[in-house]
Design a protein around this motif. Structure first.
Motif, PDB file in Angstrom:
ATOM      1  N   ALA A  32       0.823  -1.211   0.000  1.00 31.41           N
ATOM      2  CA  ALA A  32       0.000   0.000   0.000  1.00 31.41           C
ATOM      3  C   ALA A  32       0.858   1.263   0.000  1.00 31.41           C
ATOM      4  O   ALA A  32       0.458   2.293  -0.544  1.00 31.41           O
ATOM      5  CB  ALA A  32      -0.936  -0.002   1.206  1.00 31.41           C
ATOM      6  N   ASP A  33       2.057   1.165   0.591  1.00 36.50           N
ATOM      7  CA  ASP A  33       2.998   2.293   0.609  1.00 36.50           C
ATOM      8  C   ASP A  33       3.953   2.266  -0.581  1.00 36.50           C
ATOM      9  O   ASP A  33       4.946   2.984  -0.591  1.00 36.50           O
ATOM     10  CB  ASP A  33       3.810   2.291   1.911  1.00 36.50           C
ATOM     11  CG  ASP A  33       3.005   2.729   3.116  1.00 36.50           C
ATOM     12  OD1 ASP A  33       1.970   3.403   2.927  1.00 36.50           O
ATOM     13  OD2 ASP A  33       3.399   2.405   4.240  1.00 36.50           O
ATOM     14  N   GLU A  34       3.665   1.378  -1.553  1.00 35.97           N
ATOM     15  CA  GLU A  34       4.465   1.221  -2.778  1.00 35.97           C
ATOM     16  C   GLU A  34       5.878   0.716  -2.494  1.00 35.97           C
ATOM     17  O   GLU A  34       6.821   1.009  -3.230  1.00 35.97           O
ATOM     18  CB  GLU A  34       4.472   2.511  -3.589  1.00 35.97           C
ATOM     19  CG  GLU A  34       3.075   2.906  -4.046  1.00 35.97           C
ATOM     20  CD  GLU A  34       3.056   4.143  -4.926  1.00 35.97           C
ATOM     21  OE1 GLU A  34       4.123   4.667  -5.291  1.00 35.97           O
ATOM     22  OE2 GLU A  34       1.938   4.575  -5.253  1.00 35.97           O
ATOM     23  N   THR A  35       6.015  -0.043  -1.416  1.00 35.01           N
ATOM     24  CA  THR A  35       7.279  -0.707  -1.111  1.00 35.01           C
ATOM     25  C   THR A  35       7.279  -2.059  -1.822  1.00 35.01           C
ATOM     26  O   THR A  35       6.303  -2.799  -1.742  1.00 35.01           O
ATOM     27  CB  THR A  35       7.426  -0.924   0.410  1.00 35.01           C
ATOM     28  OG1 THR A  35       7.455   0.356   1.045  1.00 35.01           O
ATOM     29  CG2 THR A  35       8.686  -1.682   0.751  1.00 35.01           C
ATOM     30  N   VAL A  36       8.351  -2.376  -2.497  1.00 29.67           N
ATOM     31  CA  VAL A  36       8.481  -3.664  -3.179  1.00 29.67           C
ATOM     32  C   VAL A  36       9.017  -4.682  -2.178  1.00 29.67           C
ATOM     33  O   VAL A  36      10.083  -4.487  -1.592  1.00 29.67           O
ATOM     34  CB  VAL A  36       9.429  -3.559  -4.397  1.00 29.67           C
ATOM     35  CG1 VAL A  36       9.629  -4.924  -5.044  1.00 29.67           C
ATOM     36  CG2 VAL A  36       8.890  -2.552  -5.399  1.00 29.67           C
ATOM     37  N   TRP A  37       8.260  -5.744  -1.975  1.00 33.03           N
ATOM     38  CA  TRP A  37       8.613  -6.795  -1.006  1.00 33.03           C
ATOM     39  C   TRP A  37       9.120  -8.008  -1.772  1.00 33.03           C
ATOM     40  O   TRP A  37       8.406  -8.564  -2.611  1.00 33.03           O
ATOM     41  CB  TRP A  37       7.383  -7.181  -0.201  1.00 33.03           C
ATOM     42  CG  TRP A  37       7.655  -8.088   0.958  1.00 33.03           C
ATOM     43  CD1 TRP A  37       8.043  -9.399   0.918  1.00 33.03           C
ATOM     44  CD2 TRP A  37       7.540  -7.745   2.339  1.00 33.03           C
ATOM     45  NE1 TRP A  37       8.172  -9.892   2.180  1.00 33.03           N
ATOM     46  CE2 TRP A  37       7.869  -8.893   3.075  1.00 33.03           C
ATOM     47  CE3 TRP A  37       7.180  -6.584   3.019  1.00 33.03           C
ATOM     48  CZ2 TRP A  37       7.854  -8.916   4.467  1.00 33.03           C
ATOM     49  CZ3 TRP A  37       7.162  -6.602   4.400  1.00 33.03           C
ATOM     50  CH2 TRP A  37       7.498  -7.765   5.111  1.00 33.03           C
ATOM     51  N   LEU A  38      10.347  -8.407  -1.477  1.00 34.64           N
ATOM     52  CA  LEU A  38      10.934  -9.589  -2.095  1.00 34.64           C
ATOM     53  C   LEU A  38      11.180 -10.640  -1.024  1.00 34.64           C
ATOM     54  O   LEU A  38      11.869 -10.371  -0.037  1.00 34.64           O
ATOM     55  CB  LEU A  38      12.255  -9.235  -2.783  1.00 34.64           C
ATOM     56  CG  LEU A  38      12.186  -8.129  -3.836  1.00 34.64           C
ATOM     57  CD1 LEU A  38      13.578  -7.774  -4.322  1.00 34.64           C
ATOM     58  CD2 LEU A  38      11.283  -8.536  -4.983  1.00 34.64           C
ATOM     59  N   THR A  39      10.609 -11.803  -1.216  1.00 35.84           N
ATOM     60  CA  THR A  39      10.843 -12.934  -0.329  1.00 35.84           C
ATOM     61  C   THR A  39      11.952 -13.764  -0.956  1.00 35.84           C
ATOM     62  O   THR A  39      11.877 -14.102  -2.136  1.00 35.84           O
ATOM     63  CB  THR A  39       9.559 -13.768  -0.171  1.00 35.84           C
ATOM     64  OG1 THR A  39       8.564 -12.947   0.467  1.00 35.84           O
ATOM     65  CG2 THR A  39       9.798 -15.003   0.671  1.00 35.84           C
ATOM     66  N   VAL A  40      12.977 -14.077  -0.180  1.00 34.51           N
ATOM     67  CA  VAL A  40      14.150 -14.781  -0.688  1.00 34.51           C
ATOM     68  C   VAL A  40      14.268 -16.141  -0.012  1.00 34.51           C
ATOM     69  O   VAL A  40      14.189 -16.243   1.212  1.00 34.51           O
ATOM     70  CB  VAL A  40      15.439 -13.964  -0.436  1.00 34.51           C
ATOM     71  CG1 VAL A  40      16.648 -14.667  -1.055  1.00 34.51           C
ATOM     72  CG2 VAL A  40      15.307 -12.539  -0.970  1.00 34.51           C
ATOM     73  N   ILE A  41      14.463 -17.169  -0.826  1.00 30.09           N
ATOM     74  CA  ILE A  41      14.674 -18.531  -0.323  1.00 30.09           C
ATOM     75  C   ILE A  41      16.083 -18.937  -0.727  1.00 30.09           C
ATOM     76  O   ILE A  41      16.351 -19.188  -1.896  1.00 30.09           O
ATOM     77  CB  ILE A  41      13.633 -19.517  -0.891  1.00 30.09           C
ATOM     78  CG1 ILE A  41      12.218 -19.051  -0.542  1.00 30.09           C
ATOM     79  CG2 ILE A  41      13.901 -20.927  -0.369  1.00 30.09           C
ATOM     80  CD1 ILE A  41      11.109 -19.830  -1.236  1.00 30.09           C
ATOM     81  N   SER A  42      16.988 -18.980   0.256  1.00 28.25           N
ATOM     82  CA  SER A  42      18.391 -19.311  -0.011  1.00 28.25           C
ATOM     83  C   SER A  42      18.750 -20.738   0.382  1.00 28.25           C
ATOM     84  O   SER A  42      19.928 -21.062   0.498  1.00 28.25           O
ATOM     85  CB  SER A  42      19.313 -18.315   0.713  1.00 28.25           C
ATOM     86  OG  SER A  42      19.226 -17.030   0.149  1.00 28.25           O
ATOM     87  N   SER A  43      17.768 -21.585   0.589  1.00 28.97           N
ATOM     88  CA  SER A  43      18.045 -22.978   0.946  1.00 28.97           C
ATOM     89  C   SER A  43      18.653 -23.712  -0.235  1.00 28.97           C
ATOM     90  O   SER A  43      18.143 -23.647  -1.357  1.00 28.97           O
ATOM     91  CB  SER A  43      16.770 -23.677   1.389  1.00 28.97           C
ATOM     92  OG  SER A  43      16.240 -23.069   2.550  1.00 28.97           O
ATOM     93  N   ALA A  44      19.733 -24.427   0.028  1.00 28.85           N
ATOM     94  CA  ALA A  44      20.430 -25.186  -1.014  1.00 28.85           C
ATOM     95  C   ALA A  44      19.686 -26.493  -1.311  1.00 28.85           C
ATOM     96  O   ALA A  44      18.951 -27.013  -0.457  1.00 28.85           O
ATOM     97  CB  ALA A  44      21.848 -25.500  -0.548  1.00 28.85           C
ATOM     98  N   PRO A  45      19.873 -27.036  -2.513  1.00 33.56           N
ATOM     99  CA  PRO A  45      19.264 -28.336  -2.833  1.00 33.56           C
ATOM    100  C   PRO A  45      19.641 -29.379  -1.783  1.00 33.56           C
ATOM    101  O   PRO A  45      20.786 -29.462  -1.337  1.00 33.56           O
ATOM    102  CB  PRO A  45      19.873 -28.688  -4.198  1.00 33.56           C
ATOM    103  CG  PRO A  45      20.188 -27.352  -4.810  1.00 33.56           C
ATOM    104  CD  PRO A  45      20.631 -26.495  -3.642  1.00 33.56           C
ATOM    105  N   GLY A  46      18.636 -30.149  -1.355  1.00 30.32           N
ATOM    106  CA  GLY A  46      18.843 -31.185  -0.352  1.00 30.32           C
ATOM    107  C   GLY A  46      18.764 -30.691   1.079  1.00 30.32           C
ATOM    108  O   GLY A  46      18.828 -31.486   2.008  1.00 30.32           O
ATOM    109  N   GLY A  64      -1.619 -17.054   1.857  1.00 29.08           N
ATOM    110  CA  GLY A  64      -2.154 -15.709   1.654  1.00 29.08           C
ATOM    111  C   GLY A  64      -1.083 -14.638   1.655  1.00 29.08           C
ATOM    112  O   GLY A  64      -1.350 -13.484   1.971  1.00 29.08           O
ATOM    113  N   ALA A  65       0.130 -15.029   1.324  1.00 25.97           N
ATOM    114  CA  ALA A  65       1.236 -14.072   1.290  1.00 25.97           C
ATOM    115  C   ALA A  65       1.157 -13.247   0.010  1.00 25.97           C
ATOM    116  O   ALA A  65       0.582 -13.672  -0.989  1.00 25.97           O
ATOM    117  CB  ALA A  65       2.570 -14.803   1.370  1.00 25.97           C
ATOM    118  N   ALA A  66       1.752 -12.056   0.066  1.00 22.16           N
ATOM    119  CA  ALA A  66       1.650 -11.158  -1.082  1.00 22.16           C
ATOM    120  C   ALA A  66       2.952 -10.406  -1.358  1.00 22.16           C
ATOM    121  O   ALA A  66       2.949  -9.193  -1.523  1.00 22.16           O
ATOM    122  CB  ALA A  66       0.503 -10.179  -0.863  1.00 22.16           C
ATOM    123  N   PRO A  67       4.087 -11.136  -1.430  1.00 22.47           N
ATOM    124  CA  PRO A  67       5.298 -10.426  -1.835  1.00 22.47           C
ATOM    125  C   PRO A  67       5.180 -10.057  -3.314  1.00 22.47           C
ATOM    126  O   PRO A  67       4.435 -10.691  -4.067  1.00 22.47           O
ATOM    127  CB  PRO A  67       6.405 -11.456  -1.611  1.00 22.47           C
ATOM    128  CG  PRO A  67       5.731 -12.772  -1.811  1.00 22.47           C
ATOM    129  CD  PRO A  67       4.327 -12.573  -1.263  1.00 22.47           C
TER     130      PRO A  67
END
Length: 150
Positions: A32-46, A64-67
């Motif tokens: 709503a404040d025009e902030t860009v939300w990035l969700t990062v998943i850095s888990s390695a394979p396995g 119900g997430a909204a990144p």
């Protein structure tokens, strides 16, 4: 806004639990404040939390997430660049392109959903200050949660 996450981490599950939908509420307010939300998943394979695109999108939708985007970082290059240590680990990038806040989502380092109401939400406070053009009172805290699974 950068949020490191791992769907298998109980600390992440605490903030995505519905109710209260703590992380989802932050994401909606940021949007709503025009902030860009990035969700990062850095888990390695396995490793715990590793997912491919379709599974990441499904988990995001089911909770119900909204990144704005979910970034997959299986080689950990982005996570290491930011020195992300835990899930969740939160980074707010200010309008000048510099890290304005980094650390814990809130002041209560637990995996208990009931603790959300009594916690100081550092991310909400920092985003509110930025939106108002005010200095961020607390710009660094110790992150808590599960280790990032590089």
């Amino acid at each position: 806004m950068l949020e490191w996450t791992n769907e298998g981490c109980p600390f992440v599950r605490k903030h995505y639990a519905q109710p209260p939908g703590n992380m989802q509420g932050l994401q909606a307010d940021a949007k709503a404040d025009e902030t860009v939300w990035l969700t990062v998943i850095s888990s390695a394979p396995g490793k715990q939390g590793y997912v491919e695109g379709a599974a990441a999108n499904q988990w995001t939708e089911e909770h119900g997430a909204a990144p704005a985007h979910v970034l997959l970082d299986p080689d950990g290059s982005l996570g290491r660049l930011y020195q992300a240590k835990t899930t969740p680990h939160m980074f707010i990038i200010g309008p000048n392109g510099q890290v304005a806040y980094q650390g814990a989502i809130d002041s209560v380092a637990s995996a208990n959903v009931a603790d959300i109401n009594s916690a100081t939400n550092y991310v909400r406070e920092a985003l509110t200050s930025l939106a108002a053009g005010e200095p961020i009172a607390v710009n660094t805290t110790k992150p808590y949660g599960c280790s990032v699974k590089y």
